[in-house]
Enzyme design. Structure first.
Site, short mmCIF file in Angstrom:
data_model
loop_
_atom_site.label_atom_id
_atom_site.label_comp_id
_atom_site.label_asym_id
_atom_site.label_seq_id
_atom_site.Cartn_x
_atom_site.Cartn_y
_atom_site.Cartn_z
N LYS A 92 0.84 -1.20 0.00
CA LYS A 92 0.00 0.00 0.00
C LYS A 92 0.87 1.25 0.00
CE LYS A 92 -3.88 1.88 2.73
NZ LYS A 92 -4.69 1.65 3.95
N SER A 167 -9.22 2.12 2.55
CA SER A 167 -8.23 2.84 1.78
C SER A 167 -7.20 1.96 1.09
CB SER A 167 -7.49 3.82 2.70
OG SER A 167 -6.88 3.13 3.79
N SER A 191 -10.22 -0.57 6.45
CA SER A 191 -9.44 -0.24 5.26
C SER A 191 -8.85 -1.44 4.53
CB SER A 191 -8.31 0.72 5.62
OG SER A 191 -8.82 1.92 6.12
#
Length: 537
Positions: A92, A167, A191
């Site tokens: 990420k 996210s 997330s």
């Protein structure tokens, strides 16, 4: 006719990119595959699908090729670096990787390249993993989509008109499309679990403080905010890969790097017996009703676990609306002052701008506005507005933390009363959202199934169970409530989308979460990458 070399290459790539990280590691270690051919196959897959997905936003292909050559050379000399020797992974964008920017959607950070890497990235490299690139996020990791002013929007490989979630949506999108077998994301409010649910993958939120936060760029979180503890979290197409990643990430010694990480040993999921395990199940948290397929997924998972000897009984979590109020109050306790400083004069996502505007409303305006919304049939909007309180005084903040502690005690007491070892529930009220709808369908309503366990700090995983059937998309009756109307719009046309379930256990019992998810994986079968011409540019 003899297949052309390009056809053979395409077929071989499809095979290689469908293998799990554990399978690839085994094949490489035994000499059946080279790291170079594995890396090249995944790079080709990323190059083929990424123009439509926009998932990998920082590519490290040349570095990966050099690392693959080195991995093959070491293996030829008899040296196996670790359990991920020569295996590709993605990370990420919030994680610091040497020579790359870590923007979390903040424009002025794009030109700032980090030099150092944190302990988790180092552990993955020391285990032999090869980083292919970094993946897209929501701005400031704040909402259940993955788009921002720096890198734009990421699309869901199951349906390009839908979001992969956020996210950690970039991770979920590229794993679901076969561009990477294993990823490391994060979870502050669903997330990692929401993207896994939206994209048909497995993910694990560890117990709060199980892993260090030292790999995340300082501007990606609120320093000193300890009301809700974010966690790095793996995502994969198999439970075995989650186990492999966590064995590496939780190896002894992490507390020597970060004293906030308690030296709690990592438990062995294979030692867990499902026979007699007591599981509480719910499909409605009292805040937001779920789509029919989401409810069916939990019910099917319950039946599968009963067949394995587990005892699954219906249960209702205590007052989730209160938990939502506490979560939102703690996250926004500074009135989003830290986020305002980090953004400086940079472009802001509209969802962040809205939260900042709402948090600045004085109480004399907020209270009558909440009442007006309720009287006009906008119950969900009223609850959201009421939850976002703005900047708190020290006294108010301490009181809110104590309320959280008391809620946690009541929640655990409710678990104890029924002697439950684990919970089975939805990870989100809906299948993958349409682009742009996460501002309305946010953690205060549809996402409340996920944030509850961030508030409590409990370990929670997501496992894919089914897909939305034609004809079962929606049974939602809507009146004036605009949030319910958007939810119905999301549900319509959702046939074919993946649907997961959430498995929760008590603190430090990730072994129970993973054991239950493994049982569900055996029931549903292997998780394969999404294929189809729609993904190809």
């Amino acid at each position: 006719m003899t297949p052309s070399s390009s056809t053979l290459s395409s077929h071989e790539d499809a095979v290689l990119t469908s293998l799990s990280a554990s399978e690839l590691a085994c094949h490489i270690a035994e000499g059946r595959l080279s790291s170079q051919e594995v890396i090249e196959a995944h790079i080709r897959r990323i190059e083929a699908v990424n123009p439509r997905l926009n998932a990998v936003v920082v590519s490290l292909f040349e570095q990966a090729r050099a690392s693959a050559r080195k991995a093959d050379s070491l293996l030829a000399q008899g040296t196996l670096v670790g359990p991920l020797h020569g295996v590709p992974i993605t990370l990420k964008e919030q994680f610091m990787v040497s020579g790359t920017p870590t923007t979390v959607g903040i424009l002025h950070q794009k030109s700032r390249l980090v030099e150092q890497e944190g302990p988790l990235v180092k552990r993955l490299r020391q285990a032999g993993a090869i980083i292919l690139g970094k993946t897209n996020v929501s701005q400031l990791l704040m909402y259940h989509e993955s788009d921002n002013p720096v890198y734009g929007r990421t699309n869901n490989p199951w349906n390009l008109a839908r979001t992969p979630g956020g996210s950690s949506g970039g991770e979920a999108a590229i794993l679901a499309a076969g561009g990477s077998p294993l990823g490391l994301g994060g979870d502050f409010g669903g997330s990692i679990r929401v993207p896994a649910h939206f994209c048909g993958l497995y993910s694990l939120l560890p117990t709060a403080r199980r892993l260090t936060h030292h790999d995340t760029a300082p501007h990606a979180y609120v320093g000193g905010q300890e009301g809700i503890i974010a966690q790095p979290a793996p995502i994969a197409r198999s439970v075995e890969d989650l186990r492999l990643a966590m064995n590496i990430l939780t190896a002894p010694g992490l507390n020597a790097v970060d004293p906030l990480v308690p030296p709690v040993p990592w438990p062995d999921p294979t030692a867990v017996s499902l026979t007699g395990l007591r599981i509480g199940m719910y499909t409605d948290n009292g805040v937001f009703s779920v789509a029919p397929a989401v409810r069916r997924a939990v019910e099917e998972a319950a039946q599968a676990l009963r067949a394995r000897g587990a005892i699954v009984e219906s249960w209702n979590p205590p007052n989730v609306a209160e938990a939502v109020r506490l979560y939102v109050g703690l996250v926004g306790a500074d009135g989003f002052a830290t986020y305002k400083r980090n953004l400086a004069g940079d472009p802001r996502d509209r969802r962040i701008s809205f939260n900042m505007r709402v948090s600045s409303l004085p109480g004399i305006v907020r209270a009558p506005l909440v009442g007006l919304l309720r009287r006009s049939g906008q119950a969900h909007m009223a609850s959201s507005l009421q939850s976002i309180r703005g900047a708190l005084s020290v006294d108010q903040y301490w009181h809110l933390v104590e309320e959280r502690n008391q809620y946690r005690e009541r929640f655990l007491a409710a678990l104890n009363a029924d002697h439950f070892d684990a919970l089975l529930c939805p990870p989100h009220a809906l299948p993958a959202l349409t682009h742009g709808s996460s501002g309305t369908l946010n953690p205060t309503n549809a996402g409340s199934y996920a944030i509850l366990y961030n508030l409590l700090g409990l370990p929670a995983g997501v496992a894919p169970v089914t897909r939305v059937y034609p004809g079962e998309e929606s049974e939602r009756s809507v009146g004036k409530d605009s949030v319910e109307r958007v939810a119905r719009t999301v549900e319509m046309g959702s046939a074919g989308l993946p649907v997961g379930v959430q498995v929760v256990a008590r603190s430090w019992r990730e072994d129970i979460v993973l054991a239950l998810m493994a049982a569900l994986e055996e029931h549903t079968g292997p998780c394969m990458p999404v294929s189809g011409d729609a993904l190809l540019s």
